[in-house]
Design a protein around this motif. Sequence first.
Motif, short mmCIF file in Angstrom:
data_model
loop_
_atom_site.label_atom_id
_atom_site.label_comp_id
_atom_site.label_asym_id
_atom_site.label_seq_id
_atom_site.Cartn_x
_atom_site.Cartn_y
_atom_site.Cartn_z
N LYS A 116 0.82 -1.21 0.00
CA LYS A 116 0.00 0.00 0.00
C LYS A 116 0.85 1.27 0.00
CE LYS A 116 -1.90 -1.08 3.93
NZ LYS A 116 -1.07 -2.26 4.27
N THR A 117 1.84 1.30 0.91
CA THR A 117 2.68 2.50 1.00
C THR A 117 3.49 2.69 -0.29
OG1 THR A 117 2.80 2.48 3.40
CG2 THR A 117 4.64 3.53 2.25
N THR A 118 3.86 1.58 -0.91
CA THR A 118 4.60 1.68 -2.17
C THR A 118 3.74 2.36 -3.24
OG1 THR A 118 5.83 -0.31 -1.57
CG2 THR A 118 5.86 0.33 -3.89
N CYS A 159 -3.85 9.69 2.35
CA CYS A 159 -3.68 9.48 3.79
C CYS A 159 -3.16 8.07 4.00
CB CYS A 159 -5.02 9.64 4.51
SG CYS A 159 -5.79 11.24 4.23
N ASP A 160 -1.89 7.94 4.35
CA ASP A 160 -1.29 6.61 4.51
C ASP A 160 -1.24 6.24 5.99
OD1 ASP A 160 -0.06 4.21 4.21
OD2 ASP A 160 1.86 5.00 3.49
N GLU A 161 -2.13 5.37 6.41
CA GLU A 161 -2.24 4.96 7.81
C GLU A 161 -2.34 6.19 8.72
OE1 GLU A 161 -2.62 1.84 8.56
OE2 GLU A 161 -1.61 0.63 7.03
N ALA A 162 -3.11 7.18 8.27
CA ALA A 162 -3.14 8.47 8.95
C ALA A 162 -3.76 8.40 10.34
CB ALA A 162 -3.89 9.50 8.10
N PRO A 219 2.65 -3.06 12.63
CA PRO A 219 3.51 -2.34 11.70
C PRO A 219 2.81 -2.16 10.36
CG PRO A 219 4.29 -4.59 12.05
CD PRO A 219 3.15 -4.38 12.99
N ALA A 220 2.99 -1.02 9.76
CA ALA A 220 2.29 -0.77 8.52
C ALA A 220 3.20 -0.10 7.52
CB ALA A 220 1.10 0.12 8.79
MG LIG Z 1 2.33 1.12 4.80
#
Ligand SMILES: [Mg+2]
Length: 271
Positions: free
Chosen positions: A52-54, A176-179, A270-271
Amino acid sequence: MNAPPPDTLLDVRDLRVTYGRRRGGFRAVDGVSLSVAPEETLGLVGESGSGKTTVARCVAGLIRPDAGTVAFEGRPLGPAGRRPAELQRAVQMVFQDPRSSLNPRMTVAAVIGEAWRTHPSTAPDGDRTEALHRLLDDVGLDPSTAQRRAGDLSGGQCQRVSIARALAVSPRLLVCDEAVSALDVSVQAQILRLLDDLRRERKLALLFISHDLGVVHQIADRVAVMRRGELVEQGAAADVMGAPRHEYTRALLDAALDLDDGTPRDKDTPA
Ligand SMILES: [Mg+2]
Ligand SMILES: Nc1ncnc2c1ncn2[C@@H]1O[C@H](COP(=O)(O)OP(=O)(O)O)[C@@H](O)[C@H]1O
Protein backbone atom coordinates in the motif's frame (compact mmCIF):
# COMPACT_ATOMS: atom_id res chain seq x y z
CA MET A 1 -4.84 -1.04 -21.51
CA ASN A 2 -8.29 0.34 -20.76
CA ALA A 3 -8.90 4.07 -20.76
CA PRO A 4 -9.76 5.50 -17.32
CA PRO A 5 -13.43 6.35 -16.73
CA PRO A 6 -14.19 9.95 -17.77
CA ASP A 7 -14.82 11.20 -14.23
CA THR A 8 -11.33 10.44 -12.94
CA LEU A 9 -9.05 12.60 -10.84
CA LEU A 10 -6.28 10.13 -10.06
CA ASP A 11 -5.58 7.25 -12.37
CA VAL A 12 -3.02 4.56 -11.56
CA ARG A 13 -2.46 2.04 -14.34
CA ASP A 14 -0.60 -1.26 -14.29
CA LEU A 15 1.82 -0.11 -11.62
CA ARG A 16 4.84 -2.29 -10.93
CA VAL A 17 7.54 -1.62 -8.35
CA THR A 18 10.57 -3.79 -7.58
CA TYR A 19 12.85 -3.11 -4.62
CA GLY A 20 16.50 -4.14 -4.73
CA ARG A 21 18.36 -6.13 -7.35
CA ARG A 22 19.48 -9.26 -5.61
CA ARG A 23 18.02 -12.30 -7.29
CA GLY A 24 15.84 -10.13 -9.46
CA GLY A 25 14.69 -7.93 -6.58
CA PHE A 26 11.46 -8.01 -4.64
CA ARG A 27 8.24 -7.23 -6.49
CA ALA A 28 6.33 -5.10 -3.96
CA VAL A 29 3.61 -3.94 -6.37
CA ASP A 30 2.61 -6.02 -9.35
CA GLY A 31 0.14 -4.67 -11.87
CA VAL A 32 -2.03 -2.44 -9.69
CA SER A 33 -4.64 -0.26 -11.40
CA LEU A 34 -7.02 2.00 -9.53
CA SER A 35 -8.71 5.35 -9.92
CA VAL A 36 -10.18 8.00 -7.67
CA ALA A 37 -13.02 10.25 -8.81
CA PRO A 38 -13.36 13.89 -7.71
CA GLU A 39 -14.75 14.22 -4.16
CA GLU A 40 -14.64 10.48 -3.66
CA THR A 41 -12.90 8.41 -0.98
CA LEU A 42 -11.17 5.28 -2.18
CA GLY A 43 -10.06 3.04 0.66
CA LEU A 44 -6.94 0.99 -0.08
CA VAL A 45 -6.69 -1.86 2.39
CA GLY A 46 -4.47 -4.88 2.89
CA GLU A 47 -2.29 -6.47 5.54
CA SER A 48 1.07 -4.99 6.45
CA GLY A 49 3.57 -5.54 3.64
CA SER A 50 0.95 -5.85 0.90
CA GLY A 51 2.36 -2.82 -0.98
CA LYS A 52 0.00 0.00 0.00
CA THR A 53 2.68 2.50 1.00
CA THR A 54 4.60 1.68 -2.17
CA VAL A 55 1.54 2.70 -4.21
CA ALA A 56 1.29 5.89 -2.12
CA ARG A 57 4.98 6.67 -2.74
CA CYS A 58 4.44 6.36 -6.47
CA VAL A 59 1.44 8.69 -6.33
CA ALA A 60 3.48 11.18 -4.29
CA GLY A 61 6.34 10.87 -6.78
CA LEU A 62 8.79 9.73 -4.11
CA ILE A 63 9.74 6.59 -6.02
CA ARG A 64 9.62 5.77 -9.68
CA PRO A 65 7.74 2.62 -10.72
CA ASP A 66 9.43 0.08 -13.03
CA ALA A 67 6.31 0.12 -15.14
CA GLY A 68 2.89 1.70 -15.27
CA THR A 69 1.61 5.24 -15.05
CA VAL A 70 0.19 7.65 -12.51
CA ALA A 71 -1.92 10.48 -13.90
CA PHE A 72 -3.87 13.37 -12.41
CA GLU A 73 -6.71 14.67 -14.57
CA GLY A 74 -5.02 12.96 -17.49
CA ARG A 75 -1.63 14.58 -16.89
CA PRO A 76 1.26 12.31 -15.98
CA LEU A 77 2.50 12.66 -12.39
CA GLY A 78 6.27 12.28 -12.62
CA PRO A 79 8.86 12.39 -9.83
CA ALA A 80 7.96 14.93 -7.10
CA GLY A 81 10.85 17.25 -7.92
CA ARG A 82 9.82 17.55 -11.55
CA ARG A 83 6.13 18.16 -11.08
CA PRO A 84 4.77 21.54 -12.06
CA ALA A 85 3.98 23.48 -8.85
CA GLU A 86 0.28 23.28 -9.55
CA LEU A 87 0.33 19.46 -9.75
CA GLN A 88 2.64 19.25 -6.76
CA ARG A 89 0.22 21.06 -4.53
CA ALA A 90 -2.83 19.30 -5.99
CA VAL A 91 -1.69 16.02 -4.41
CA GLN A 92 -0.85 16.22 -0.71
CA MET A 93 0.11 13.49 1.74
CA VAL A 94 -0.81 12.79 5.36
CA PHE A 95 1.41 10.14 6.94
CA GLN A 96 1.02 7.72 9.82
CA ASP A 97 3.42 9.18 12.29
CA PRO A 98 2.96 12.92 12.75
CA ARG A 99 5.90 13.02 15.13
CA SER A 100 8.29 12.07 12.35
CA SER A 101 6.61 14.12 9.62
CA LEU A 102 6.54 17.33 11.69
CA ASN A 103 9.68 18.98 13.05
CA PRO A 104 9.06 18.91 16.83
CA ARG A 105 10.85 22.22 17.36
CA MET A 106 8.80 24.17 14.82
CA THR A 107 5.74 26.09 15.90
CA VAL A 108 2.49 25.28 14.17
CA ALA A 109 2.54 28.77 12.64
CA ALA A 110 5.97 28.03 11.14
CA VAL A 111 4.81 24.66 9.77
CA ILE A 112 1.92 26.29 7.91
CA GLY A 113 4.07 29.29 6.91
CA GLU A 114 6.52 26.92 5.27
CA ALA A 115 3.73 25.33 3.22
CA TRP A 116 2.68 28.80 2.02
CA ARG A 117 6.31 29.64 1.19
CA THR A 118 6.67 26.47 -0.84
CA HIS A 119 3.53 27.32 -2.79
CA PRO A 120 3.32 31.13 -2.79
CA SER A 121 0.26 31.11 -5.05
CA THR A 122 -1.71 29.62 -2.14
CA ALA A 123 -0.49 32.08 0.53
CA PRO A 124 -3.22 34.42 1.79
CA ASP A 125 -3.13 37.95 0.36
CA GLY A 126 -4.32 39.74 3.47
CA ASP A 127 -3.84 39.06 7.15
CA ARG A 128 -1.87 35.81 7.47
CA THR A 129 -2.59 35.42 11.16
CA GLU A 130 -6.29 35.54 10.50
CA ALA A 131 -5.98 33.01 7.67
CA LEU A 132 -3.88 30.77 9.90
CA HIS A 133 -6.45 30.91 12.69
CA ARG A 134 -9.23 30.10 10.25
CA LEU A 135 -7.27 27.12 8.94
CA LEU A 136 -6.64 25.84 12.48
CA ASP A 137 -10.31 26.27 13.26
CA ASP A 138 -11.18 24.23 10.15
CA VAL A 139 -9.21 21.28 11.52
CA GLY A 140 -10.63 21.66 15.02
CA LEU A 141 -7.64 23.35 16.68
CA ASP A 142 -7.75 26.40 18.91
CA PRO A 143 -6.03 29.52 17.44
CA SER A 144 -3.63 29.49 20.40
CA THR A 145 -2.16 26.26 18.93
CA ALA A 146 -0.40 28.46 16.35
CA GLN A 147 2.37 29.37 18.78
CA ARG A 148 2.87 25.88 20.19
CA ARG A 149 5.66 23.57 19.07
CA ALA A 150 4.73 20.39 17.25
CA GLY A 151 6.69 18.37 19.82
CA ASP A 152 4.39 19.56 22.61
CA LEU A 153 1.17 18.43 20.95
CA SER A 154 -0.73 15.15 21.36
CA GLY A 155 -0.81 12.60 18.54
CA GLY A 156 -4.30 13.68 17.53
CA GLN A 157 -3.37 17.39 17.55
CA CYS A 158 -0.26 16.62 15.48
CA GLN A 159 -2.37 14.82 12.92
CA ARG A 160 -4.72 17.81 12.74
CA VAL A 161 -1.66 20.01 12.07
CA SER A 162 -0.51 17.63 9.32
CA ILE A 163 -3.96 17.88 7.77
CA ALA A 164 -3.89 21.70 8.09
CA ARG A 165 -0.48 21.80 6.42
CA ALA A 166 -1.84 19.76 3.52
CA LEU A 167 -4.96 21.91 3.25
CA ALA A 168 -2.94 25.14 3.37
CA VAL A 169 -1.94 24.68 -0.26
CA SER A 170 -5.48 23.91 -1.50
CA PRO A 171 -5.02 20.32 -2.70
CA ARG A 172 -7.52 18.35 -4.76
CA LEU A 173 -6.43 14.93 -3.54
CA LEU A 174 -5.28 13.89 -0.08
CA VAL A 175 -3.34 10.65 0.19
CA CYS A 176 -3.68 9.48 3.79
CA ASP A 177 -1.29 6.61 4.51
CA GLU A 178 -2.24 4.96 7.81
CA ALA A 179 -3.14 8.47 8.95
CA VAL A 180 -5.12 7.28 11.98
CA SER A 181 -3.30 4.01 12.72
CA ALA A 182 -1.14 5.41 15.52
CA LEU A 183 -4.09 7.04 17.31
CA ASP A 184 -6.40 5.82 20.06
CA VAL A 185 -9.73 4.51 18.79
CA SER A 186 -11.72 7.54 20.02
CA VAL A 187 -9.28 9.97 18.41
CA GLN A 188 -9.31 7.85 15.24
CA ALA A 189 -13.06 8.37 14.97
CA GLN A 190 -12.69 12.16 15.37
CA ILE A 191 -10.00 12.39 12.69
CA LEU A 192 -12.03 10.20 10.32
CA ARG A 193 -15.03 12.48 10.77
CA LEU A 194 -12.83 15.54 10.23
CA LEU A 195 -11.40 14.13 7.00
CA ASP A 196 -14.85 13.31 5.71
CA ASP A 197 -16.20 16.78 6.58
CA LEU A 198 -13.23 18.45 4.90
CA ARG A 199 -13.68 16.28 1.84
CA ARG A 200 -17.23 17.51 1.46
CA GLU A 201 -16.59 21.16 2.34
CA ARG A 202 -13.48 21.52 0.22
CA LYS A 203 -14.47 19.15 -2.56
CA LEU A 204 -11.46 16.95 -1.98
CA ALA A 205 -10.85 13.40 -3.04
CA LEU A 206 -9.19 10.98 -0.62
CA LEU A 207 -6.99 7.97 -1.22
CA PHE A 208 -7.33 6.53 2.26
CA ILE A 209 -4.85 3.76 3.03
CA SER A 210 -5.10 1.48 6.05
CA HIS A 211 -4.36 -2.08 7.09
CA ASP A 212 -7.62 -1.94 9.09
CA LEU A 213 -10.75 -2.72 7.12
CA GLY A 214 -12.85 -1.56 10.08
CA VAL A 215 -11.35 1.93 9.77
CA VAL A 216 -11.66 1.97 5.99
CA HIS A 217 -15.29 0.96 6.34
CA GLN A 218 -16.00 4.16 8.29
CA ILE A 219 -14.88 6.50 5.53
CA ALA A 220 -14.59 4.87 2.08
CA ASP A 221 -17.07 5.09 -0.80
CA ARG A 222 -15.17 2.43 -2.68
CA VAL A 223 -12.67 -0.11 -1.44
CA ALA A 224 -9.66 -1.69 -3.16
CA VAL A 225 -8.09 -4.70 -1.45
CA MET A 226 -4.37 -5.43 -1.86
CA ARG A 227 -2.58 -8.65 -1.14
CA ARG A 228 1.10 -9.34 -1.84
CA GLY A 229 1.43 -6.53 -4.33
CA GLU A 230 -1.75 -7.25 -6.24
CA LEU A 231 -5.32 -6.02 -6.12
CA VAL A 232 -7.60 -8.92 -5.29
CA GLU A 233 -10.89 -7.06 -5.20
CA GLN A 234 -12.27 -3.59 -5.86
CA GLY A 235 -15.77 -2.14 -5.67
CA ALA A 236 -18.37 -0.09 -3.82
CA ALA A 237 -17.70 -0.22 -0.08
CA ALA A 238 -21.12 -1.69 0.65
CA ASP A 239 -20.55 -4.52 -1.85
CA VAL A 240 -17.00 -5.37 -0.77
CA MET A 241 -17.89 -5.30 2.92
CA GLY A 242 -21.36 -6.78 2.55
CA ALA A 243 -20.46 -9.59 0.17
CA PRO A 244 -16.69 -9.94 -0.19
CA ARG A 245 -15.82 -12.04 -3.20
CA HIS A 246 -12.30 -12.90 -2.21
CA GLU A 247 -11.36 -15.14 0.68
CA TYR A 248 -8.65 -12.71 1.72
CA THR A 249 -11.15 -9.84 2.02
CA ARG A 250 -13.32 -12.08 4.15
CA ALA A 251 -10.37 -12.74 6.43
CA LEU A 252 -9.69 -9.00 6.78
CA LEU A 253 -13.34 -8.44 7.50
CA ASP A 254 -13.39 -11.17 10.15
CA ALA A 255 -10.32 -9.61 11.76
CA ALA A 256 -12.05 -6.20 11.85
CA LEU A 257 -15.21 -7.75 13.34
CA ASP A 258 -13.20 -9.59 16.00
CA LEU A 259 -11.77 -6.27 17.08
CA ASP A 260 -15.27 -4.85 17.41
CA ASP A 261 -16.13 -7.79 19.65
CA GLY A 262 -13.72 -6.46 22.20
CA THR A 263 -10.65 -8.50 21.32
CA PRO A 264 -7.64 -6.39 22.32
CA ARG A 265 -6.62 -4.17 19.49
CA ASP A 266 -2.97 -4.00 18.51
CA LYS A 267 -2.48 -0.35 17.63
CA ASP A 268 1.18 -0.93 16.92
CA THR A 269 0.63 -3.24 13.98
CA PRO A 270 3.51 -2.34 11.70
CA ALA A 271 2.29 -0.77 8.52
MG1 LIG B 1 2.33 1.12 4.80
N1 LIG C 1 12.73 0.54 0.46
C1 LIG C 1 12.46 -0.76 0.45
N2 LIG C 1 13.39 -1.67 0.12
C2 LIG C 1 13.11 -2.99 0.08
N3 LIG C 1 11.90 -3.51 0.35
C3 LIG C 1 10.92 -2.66 0.67
C4 LIG C 1 11.14 -1.23 0.74
N4 LIG C 1 9.98 -0.65 1.10
C5 LIG C 1 9.08 -1.64 1.24
N5 LIG C 1 9.63 -2.84 0.99
C6 LIG C 1 8.94 -4.14 1.02
O1 LIG C 1 7.89 -4.08 0.08
C7 LIG C 1 6.71 -4.70 0.59
C8 LIG C 1 5.56 -3.71 0.57
O2 LIG C 1 5.84 -2.69 1.52
P1 LIG C 1 4.84 -1.48 1.75
O3 LIG C 1 4.51 -0.86 0.46
O4 LIG C 1 5.43 -0.62 2.80
O5 LIG C 1 3.57 -2.28 2.30
P2 LIG C 1 2.37 -1.77 3.23
O6 LIG C 1 2.35 -0.28 3.21
O7 LIG C 1 1.15 -2.41 2.66
O8 LIG C 1 2.67 -2.30 4.61
C9 LIG C 1 7.07 -5.21 1.97
O9 LIG C 1 7.41 -6.56 1.86
C10 LIG C 1 8.27 -4.39 2.37
O10 LIG C 1 9.11 -5.11 3.24
